[in-house]
Design a protein around this motif. Structure first.
Motif, PDB file in Angstrom:
ATOM      1  N   VAL A 264       0.947  -1.086  -0.191  1.00 14.26           N
ATOM      2  CA  VAL A 264      -0.134   0.021  -0.077  1.00 14.26           C
ATOM      3  C   VAL A 264       0.828   1.268  -0.226  1.00 14.26           C
ATOM      4  CG1 VAL A 264      -1.734   1.406   1.422  1.00 14.26           C
ATOM      5  CG2 VAL A 264      -1.823  -1.186   1.238  1.00 14.26           C
ATOM      6  N   GLU A 265       0.372   1.956  -0.701  1.00 18.29           N
ATOM      7  CA  GLU A 265       1.089   3.590  -0.906  1.00 18.29           C
ATOM      8  C   GLU A 265       0.307   4.693  -0.445  1.00 18.29           C
ATOM      9  OE1 GLU A 265       2.785   3.876  -4.699  1.00 18.29           O
ATOM     10  OE2 GLU A 265       4.242   1.969  -4.594  1.00 18.29           O
ATOM     11  N   GLY A 266       0.942   5.483   0.375  1.00 16.24           N
ATOM     12  CA  GLY A 266       0.171   6.844   0.385  1.00 16.24           C
ATOM     13  C   GLY A 266      -0.378   7.008   1.726  1.00 16.24           C
ATOM     14  N   THR A 267      -0.413   6.073   2.609  1.00 13.13           N
ATOM     15  CA  THR A 267      -0.959   6.183   4.144  1.00 13.13           C
ATOM     16  C   THR A 267      -0.095   5.396   4.891  1.00 13.13           C
ATOM     17  OG1 THR A 267      -3.037   5.255   5.068  1.00 13.13           O
ATOM     18  CG2 THR A 267      -2.146   3.706   3.597  1.00 13.13           C
ATOM     19  N   SER A 268      -0.187   5.652   6.195  1.00 17.55           N
ATOM     20  CA  SER A 268       0.527   5.270   7.254  1.00 17.55           C
ATOM     21  C   SER A 268      -0.202   4.333   8.277  1.00 17.55           C
ATOM     22  CB  SER A 268       1.141   6.154   7.986  1.00 17.55           C
ATOM     23  OG  SER A 268       2.131   6.744   7.067  1.00 17.55           O
ATOM     24  N   ASN A 269       0.200   3.249   8.637  1.00 14.67           N
ATOM     25  CA  ASN A 269      -0.539   2.359   9.635  1.00 14.67           C
ATOM     26  C   ASN A 269      -1.859   2.005   9.167  1.00 14.67           C
ATOM     27  OD1 ASN A 269      -0.542   0.948  12.098  1.00 14.67           O
ATOM     28  ND2 ASN A 269      -1.390   2.454  13.345  1.00 14.67           N
ATOM     29  N   PRO A 270      -2.043   1.466   7.959  1.00 14.81           N
ATOM     30  CA  PRO A 270      -3.456   1.091   7.798  1.00 14.81           C
ATOM     31  C   PRO A 270      -3.689  -0.407   8.414  1.00 14.81           C
ATOM     32  CG  PRO A 270      -1.591   0.499   5.962  1.00 14.81           C
ATOM     33  CD  PRO A 270      -1.026   1.205   6.962  1.00 14.81           C
ATOM     34  N   ASN A 271      -5.003  -0.605   8.483  1.00 12.70           N
ATOM     35  CA  ASN A 271      -5.478  -1.935   8.501  1.00 12.70           C
ATOM     36  C   ASN A 271      -5.160  -2.867   7.370  1.00 12.70           C
ATOM     37  OD1 ASN A 271      -5.750  -1.485  11.423  1.00 12.70           O
ATOM     38  ND2 ASN A 271      -8.183  -1.274  10.969  1.00 12.70           N
ATOM     39  N   LEU A 272      -4.801  -3.877   7.477  1.00 13.03           N
ATOM     40  CA  LEU A 272      -4.727  -4.742   6.057  1.00 13.03           C
ATOM     41  C   LEU A 272      -5.297  -5.909   6.274  1.00 13.03           C
ATOM     42  CD1 LEU A 272      -0.782  -4.266   5.200  1.00 13.03           C
ATOM     43  CD2 LEU A 272      -2.684  -2.957   4.358  1.00 13.03           C
TER      44      LEU A 272
ATOM     45  N   PHE B 217     -10.173 -16.766  -5.665  1.00 15.88           N
ATOM     46  CA  PHE B 217      -9.586 -15.269  -6.181  1.00 15.88           C
ATOM     47  C   PHE B 217      -9.315 -14.400  -4.798  1.00 15.88           C
ATOM     48  CE2 PHE B 217      -9.217 -12.116  -9.022  1.00 15.88           C
ATOM     49  CZ  PHE B 217      -9.751 -10.898  -8.581  1.00 15.88           C
ATOM     50  N   TYR B 218      -8.090 -14.147  -4.713  1.00 14.09           N
ATOM     51  CA  TYR B 218      -7.750 -13.735  -3.261  1.00 14.09           C
ATOM     52  C   TYR B 218      -7.243 -12.138  -3.585  1.00 14.09           C
ATOM     53  CZ  TYR B 218      -6.469 -18.239  -1.618  1.00 14.09           C
ATOM     54  OH  TYR B 218      -6.748 -19.650  -1.364  1.00 14.09           O
ATOM     55  N   LEU B 219      -7.865 -11.443  -2.353  1.00 18.29           N
ATOM     56  CA  LEU B 219      -7.899  -9.932  -2.632  1.00 18.29           C
ATOM     57  C   LEU B 219      -7.006  -9.290  -1.348  1.00 18.29           C
ATOM     58  CD1 LEU B 219     -11.721  -9.735  -3.720  1.00 18.29           C
ATOM     59  CD2 LEU B 219      -9.900  -8.631  -4.970  1.00 18.29           C
ATOM     60  N   CYS B 220      -6.455  -8.527  -1.218  1.00 18.89           N
ATOM     61  CA  CYS B 220      -5.897  -7.602  -0.367  1.00 18.89           C
ATOM     62  C   CYS B 220      -6.684  -6.322  -0.618  1.00 18.89           C
ATOM     63  CB  CYS B 220      -4.287  -7.448  -0.706  1.00 18.89           C
ATOM     64  SG  CYS B 220      -3.505  -6.507   0.393  1.00 18.89           S
ATOM     65  N   ALA B 221      -6.620  -5.744   0.914  1.00 18.69           N
ATOM     66  CA  ALA B 221      -7.417  -4.548   1.174  1.00 18.69           C
ATOM     67  C   ALA B 221      -6.819  -3.646   2.238  1.00 18.69           C
ATOM     68  CB  ALA B 221      -8.887  -4.669   1.428  1.00 18.69           C
ATOM     69  N   TRP B 222      -7.063  -2.403   2.178  1.00 18.85           N
ATOM     70  CA  TRP B 222      -6.524  -1.755   3.373  1.00 18.85           C
ATOM     71  C   TRP B 222      -7.759  -0.687   3.809  1.00 18.85           C
ATOM     72  CZ3 TRP B 222      -6.279   3.559   3.407  1.00 18.85           C
ATOM     73  CH2 TRP B 222      -6.378   4.305   2.162  1.00 18.85           C
ATOM     74  N   SER B 223      -7.512  -0.322   4.937  1.00 17.99           N
ATOM     75  CA  SER B 223      -8.354   0.782   5.349  1.00 17.99           C
ATOM     76  C   SER B 223      -7.669   1.529   6.666  1.00 17.99           C
ATOM     77  CB  SER B 223      -9.795   0.138   5.865  1.00 17.99           C
ATOM     78  OG  SER B 223      -9.583  -0.624   7.177  1.00 17.99           O
ATOM     79  N   VAL B 224      -8.227   2.324   6.826  1.00 16.44           N
ATOM     80  CA  VAL B 224      -7.899   3.310   8.396  1.00 16.44           C
ATOM     81  C   VAL B 224      -9.173   3.126   9.074  1.00 16.44           C
ATOM     82  CG1 VAL B 224      -6.204   4.719   7.384  1.00 16.44           C
ATOM     83  CG2 VAL B 224      -8.625   5.479   7.276  1.00 16.44           C
ATOM     84  N   LEU B 225      -9.089   3.213  10.379  1.00 15.11           N
ATOM     85  CA  LEU B 225     -10.252   2.795  11.045  1.00 15.11           C
ATOM     86  C   LEU B 225     -11.559   3.575  10.840  1.00 15.11           C
ATOM     87  CD1 LEU B 225     -11.076   0.986  13.525  1.00 15.11           C
ATOM     88  CD2 LEU B 225     -10.268   2.759  15.141  1.00 15.11           C
ATOM     89  N   ARG B 226     -12.700   3.111  10.883  1.00 15.58           N
ATOM     90  CA  ARG B 226     -13.991   4.179  10.377  1.00 15.58           C
ATOM     91  C   ARG B 226     -13.978   4.393   9.139  1.00 15.58           C
ATOM     92  NH1 ARG B 226     -12.318   6.350  15.941  1.00 15.58           N
ATOM     93  NH2 ARG B 226     -13.492   4.975  17.088  1.00 15.58           N
ATOM     94  N   SER B 227     -13.157   3.984   8.028  1.00 17.45           N
ATOM     95  CA  SER B 227     -13.495   4.321   6.879  1.00 17.45           C
ATOM     96  C   SER B 227     -13.788   3.161   5.994  1.00 17.45           C
ATOM     97  CB  SER B 227     -11.980   4.850   6.242  1.00 17.45           C
ATOM     98  OG  SER B 227     -11.280   3.810   5.728  1.00 17.45           O
ATOM     99  N   GLU B 228     -13.992   3.328   4.680  1.00 21.78           N
ATOM    100  CA  GLU B 228     -14.184   2.112   3.927  1.00 21.78           C
ATOM    101  C   GLU B 228     -13.132   1.348   3.546  1.00 21.78           C
ATOM    102  OE1 GLU B 228     -14.986   5.196   3.234  1.00 21.78           O
ATOM    103  OE2 GLU B 228     -14.277   5.806   1.149  1.00 21.78           O
ATOM    104  N   ALA B 229     -13.013   0.023   3.148  1.00 22.58           N
ATOM    105  CA  ALA B 229     -11.790  -0.544   2.657  1.00 22.58           C
ATOM    106  C   ALA B 229     -11.696  -0.345   1.292  1.00 22.58           C
ATOM    107  CB  ALA B 229     -11.952  -1.993   3.035  1.00 22.58           C
ATOM    108  N   PHE B 230     -10.398  -0.481   0.629  1.00 20.71           N
ATOM    109  CA  PHE B 230      -9.968  -0.171  -0.534  1.00 20.71           C
ATOM    110  C   PHE B 230      -9.208  -1.446  -1.112  1.00 20.71           C
ATOM    111  CE2 PHE B 230     -11.209   4.062  -0.999  1.00 20.71           C
ATOM    112  CZ  PHE B 230     -11.067   4.552   0.358  1.00 20.71           C
TER     113      PHE B 230
END
Lengths: 115, 111
Positions: free
Chosen positions: B25-33, B88-101
């Motif tokens: 992931v780029e452009g964010t810090s300490n995301p939930n993965l 089909f395996y998907l990786c995602a990230w989010s910060v708390l209280r946001s949607e996941a990407f």
């Protein structure tokens, strides 16, 4: 035990008409709900969300309705377009209360919009 | 802006072979993965999530493991693949209280 349920695996509507996708949940601690759209061989893309403090959220052709007492939400697409044909996933999370807020997904509903 | 990279896009592996899927992931810090799997008729199943480096939680018992060696790197592994690992395996990230990407996914076929 499925906490988020999408009981209709598929839906077919005519272009220009309204598409209504339904979702039910069982966990009363969920307080944030999301809809994702997914094309084959791609990752889901976020569409629209709603907090449990609201009962409606609108974004262009997409509106999400939340009925907390029934633990039910729905996504309305109007007017439907052929490009809306995709699998739609309902998701829920618990934002507050010390949870890290993992998204729990339903099984998805495949929407086909016919010209 | 934030971006998520997942590779490879497709993978065909024999039964019993190892697996390593990587997500950054780029452009964010300490995301939930997150690692999700979409199997036929089963929607999106959460496999692993991580709230920080070295912190991995498993949602379902399985033949897979995950690691987070760096803040924005999430790896899905297996020592010996099973036929049932296909999906089909998907990786995602989010910060708390946001949607996941989500990333674009990896289609794994175990033969």
């Amino acid at each position: 035990d499925q906490q988020v349920k999408q009981n209709s695996p598929s839906l077919s509507v005519q272009e220009g008409r309204i598409s209504i996708l339904n979702c039910d949940y069982t966990n009363s601690m969920f307080d944030y709900f999301l809809w994702y759209k997914k094309y084959p061989a791609e990752g889901p893309t976020f569409l629209i969300s709603i907090s449990s403090i609201k009962d409606k959220n609108e974004d262009g052709r997409f509106t999400v309705f939340l009925n907390k007492s029934a633990k039910h939400l729905s996504l309305h697409i109007v007017p439907s377009q052929p490009g809306d044909s995709a699998v739609y996933f309902c998701a829920a999370r618990r934002v507050y209360g010390g949870s890290q807020g993992n998204l729990i997904f339903g099984k998805g509903t495949k929407l086909s919009v016919k010209p | 802006s934030q971006t998520i990279h997942q590779w490879p896009a497709t993978l065909v592996q024999p039964v019993g072979s190892p697996l390593s899927l990587e997500c950054t992931v780029e452009g964010t810090s300490n995301p939930n993965l997150y690692w999700y799997r979409q199997a036929a008729g089963r929607g999106l199943q959460l496999l692993f999530y991580s709230v920080g480096i070295g912190q991995i939680s498993s949602e379902v018992p399985q033949n897979l493991s995950a690691s987070r060696p760096q803040d924005r790197q999430f790896i899905l592994s297996s020592k010996k693949l099973l036929l049932s690992d296909s999906g089909f395996y998907l990786c995602a990230w989010s910060v708390l209280r946001s949607e996941a990407f989500f990333g674009q996914g990896t289609r794994l076929t175990v033969v």
